[in-house]
Design a protein around this motif. Structure first.
Motif, PDB file in Angstrom:
ATOM      1  N   LEU A   1       0.829  -1.203   0.000  1.00  0.00           N
ATOM      2  CA  LEU A   1       0.000   0.000   0.000  1.00  0.00           C
ATOM      3  C   LEU A   1       0.865   1.256   0.000  1.00  0.00           C
ATOM      4  CD1 LEU A   1      -2.556  -1.173   2.712  1.00  0.00           C
ATOM      5  CD2 LEU A   1      -2.882  -1.202   0.218  1.00  0.00           C
ATOM      6  N   PHE A   2       0.379   2.286  -0.704  1.00  0.00           N
ATOM      7  CA  PHE A   2       1.082   3.564  -0.805  1.00  0.00           C
ATOM      8  C   PHE A   2       0.160   4.711  -0.384  1.00  0.00           C
ATOM      9  CE2 PHE A   2       3.261   0.971  -4.013  1.00  0.00           C
ATOM     10  CZ  PHE A   2       4.597   1.261  -3.766  1.00  0.00           C
ATOM     11  N   PHE A   3       0.749   5.693   0.300  1.00  0.00           N
ATOM     12  CA  PHE A   3       0.016   6.899   0.695  1.00  0.00           C
ATOM     13  C   PHE A   3       0.914   8.125   0.566  1.00  0.00           C
ATOM     14  CE2 PHE A   3      -2.068   3.500   3.067  1.00  0.00           C
ATOM     15  CZ  PHE A   3      -3.416   3.775   2.880  1.00  0.00           C
ATOM     16  N   GLY A   4       0.279   9.289   0.470  1.00  0.00           N
ATOM     17  CA  GLY A   4       1.000  10.546   0.570  1.00  0.00           C
ATOM     18  C   GLY A   4       0.832  11.115   1.967  1.00  0.00           C
ATOM     19  N   GLY A   5       1.908  11.594   2.542  1.00  0.00           N
ATOM     20  CA  GLY A   5       1.865  12.097   3.911  1.00  0.00           C
ATOM     21  C   GLY A   5       1.070  13.375   4.073  1.00  0.00           C
ATOM     22  N   ARG A   6       0.819  14.082   2.969  1.00  0.00           N
ATOM     23  CA  ARG A   6       0.047  15.330   3.021  1.00  0.00           C
ATOM     24  C   ARG A   6      -1.334  15.187   2.380  1.00  0.00           C
ATOM     25  NH1 ARG A   6       3.057  19.791   4.439  1.00  0.00           N
ATOM     26  NH2 ARG A   6       5.329  19.502   4.557  1.00  0.00           N
TER      27      ARG A   6
END
Length: 209
Positions: free
Chosen positions: A146-151
Motif C-alpha cells: 500500500l502507498f500513501f501521501g503524507g500530506r
C-alpha cells in the motif's frame, strides 16, 4: 432512447504484442471513473510486460463522466464492485494470463485492498491512497503493498498510521498529496510517482509469474 439491453462488463484492455501467456493486472479507477490518465497506466503496464484491464465500474449508471463525482460514487454497491473486479480477472485468465494482480487509485485503492482481503483470483495487490482502508483492516489473502501521501487532505494522518501499524510494509511519501500518481495534474509528485512505480513493478515482478 429505447430500452437499454443489459451488457457485459465494459473495459479497456492493453497487453504486450507478444502472445500469451503473460501476467495480468486489473486496474481499478478513481472515484471520477475511467480517464485518459488511467489508460496510460494500463499502457505503461503493458510496456512492462503485463496485460492490463480497466473495467468501467460505473457502466450501470451511464458510465464514467455520466454524472458528477458524488453521484457516481454514491451509485455503487461495494459487493457488486468486488464482483466486477473478479470478473475482470476472469477475463484476463480467459485471454491467457498466467497470474493476476490488482492495483487501483483513490476509490480503486480501497477496492484493491478489499479485493485482496476477499481473496479469489488474485495473486498480488498494490493499492494507492485508498481512503477508508483504516476502517476495515484485515488479513489480505495475497501479498499486498500500500502507498500513501503524507500530506493527503482526504485521508487523516491517524488513518495512515493505523494502516502502517497493521501493514508495516506500507510506503508513505511524506511530502506527497492525494493523487500523487496522477500525471498531468497539480497533485502529481514526480519523485514519489517514479519511486512508487518502480516499487510496484518490483512487487508484481516478485509475485506474478
Amino acid at each position: 432512447m429505447g430500452v437499454v439491453t443489459e451488457i457485459a462488463l465494459p473495459y479497456f484492455l492493453s497487453h504486450p504484442a507478444a502472445p500469451a501467456p503473460w501476467p495480468g493486472i486489473v486496474v481499478i479507477h478513481e472515484g471520477n471513473g475511467i480517464t485518459a490518465q488511467l489508460l496510460r497506466v494500463c499502457q505503461r503496464l503493458s510496456s512492462a510486460g503485463y496485460a492490463a484491464i480497466a473495467p468501467d465500474l460505473y457502466y450501470r449508471v451511464g458510465g464514467s463522466e455520466s454524472g458528477n463525482f458524488a453521484k457516481l460514487m454514491g451509485s455503487i454497491d461495494a459487493d457488486v464492485v468486488l464482483a466486477d473486479v473478479e470478473r475482470a480477472a476472469v477475463t484476463l485468465r480467459g485471454l491467457g494470463a498466467s497470474s493476476i494482480g490488482v492495483t487501483g487509485f483513490c476509490m480503486g485503492g480501497l477496492f484493491t485492498y478489499r479485493r485482496a482481503v476477499a481473496g479469489g483470483a488474485f495473486d498480488a495487490a498494490v493499492g494507492f491512497y485508498g481512503a477508508g482502508i483504516a476502517h476495515g483492516l484485515a488479513t489480505p489473502q495475497c501479498p499486498t503493498l500500500l502507498f500513501f501521501g503524507g500530506r493527503d487532505p482526504w485521508i487523516p494522518e491517524a488513518d495512515i498510521e493505523a494502516v502502517r501499524a497493521h501493514h508495516p510494509s506500507t510506503i508513505v511519501y511524506a511530502e506527497a498529496t492525494h493523487g500523487f500518481m496522477r500525471d498531468g495534474s497539480g497533485d502529481y509528485d514526480e519523485a514519489a510517482a517514479t519511486d512508487a512505480w518502480s516499487r510496484m513493478l518490483d512487487f508484481f515482478g516478485s509475485h506474478l509469474h
